[in-house]
Design a protein around this motif. Structure first.
Motif, mmCIF file in Angstrom:
data_model
loop_
_atom_site.group_PDB
_atom_site.id
_atom_site.type_symbol
_atom_site.label_atom_id
_atom_site.label_comp_id
_atom_site.label_asym_id
_atom_site.label_seq_id
_atom_site.Cartn_x
_atom_site.Cartn_y
_atom_site.Cartn_z
ATOM 1 N N ARG A 30 0.831 -1.214 0.000
ATOM 2 C CA ARG A 30 0.000 0.000 0.000
ATOM 3 C C ARG A 30 0.861 1.256 0.000
ATOM 4 N N GLU A 31 1.924 1.237 0.769
ATOM 5 C CA GLU A 31 2.822 2.397 0.813
ATOM 6 C C GLU A 31 3.450 2.650 -0.552
ATOM 7 N N LYS A 32 3.878 1.579 -1.207
ATOM 8 C CA LYS A 32 4.468 1.725 -2.532
ATOM 9 C C LYS A 32 3.426 2.188 -3.541
ATOM 10 N N PHE A 33 2.229 1.647 -3.438
ATOM 11 C CA PHE A 33 1.165 1.984 -4.375
ATOM 12 C C PHE A 33 0.723 3.432 -4.198
ATOM 13 N N ALA A 34 0.762 3.931 -2.974
ATOM 14 C CA ALA A 34 0.347 5.314 -2.703
ATOM 15 C C ALA A 34 1.265 6.316 -3.379
#
Length: 115
Positions: free
Chosen positions: A59-63
């Motif tokens: 999720r952090e990377k996708f954000a």
């Protein structure tokens, strides 16, 4: 992505550490091609890692990936917003009015040679 989805389905189904056979059987059950090379590479990457931690890291990377609408909304909200009031509402796209063609009567079909 299909390997990741099959892995997550196996975890949701109750297998905390799905095997290559588990993933392969899920993929084959829906008619998807099961590529052993990709399955084994994926399992090597997630071996010994907690699924919730993997999802959180993803999720952090996708954000950080820019997406079409979100970038524009941030750009509009940033100047002069000052944290008060939030972003202005987006304008609704104008709808084209449908112009109905006037039906010609049975008497005058536009074929008269003499008016």
């Amino acid at each position: 992505m299909k390997v990741v989805a099959a892995y997550l389905l196996a975890v949701i189904g109750g297998s905390p550490n799905p095997s290559a056979d588990d993933i392969r059987s899920i993929l084959e059950s829906v008619g998807a091609e099961a590529e052993d090379k990709r399955i084994n590479h994926f399992l090597a990457e997630v071996k010994g890692k907690d699924i919730t931690e993997l999802i959180a890291a993803g999720r952090e990377k996708f954000a950080s990936v820019p997406s079409g609408g979100a970038v524009a909304a941030i750009a509009v909200a940033a100047p002069g917003s000052g944290g008060a009031g939030g972003a202005p509402a987006a304008e609704e796209p104008k709808k084209e009015e449908k112009v109905e063609e006037k039906e010609e009567s049975d008497e005058d079909m536009g074929f008269s040679l003499f008016d």
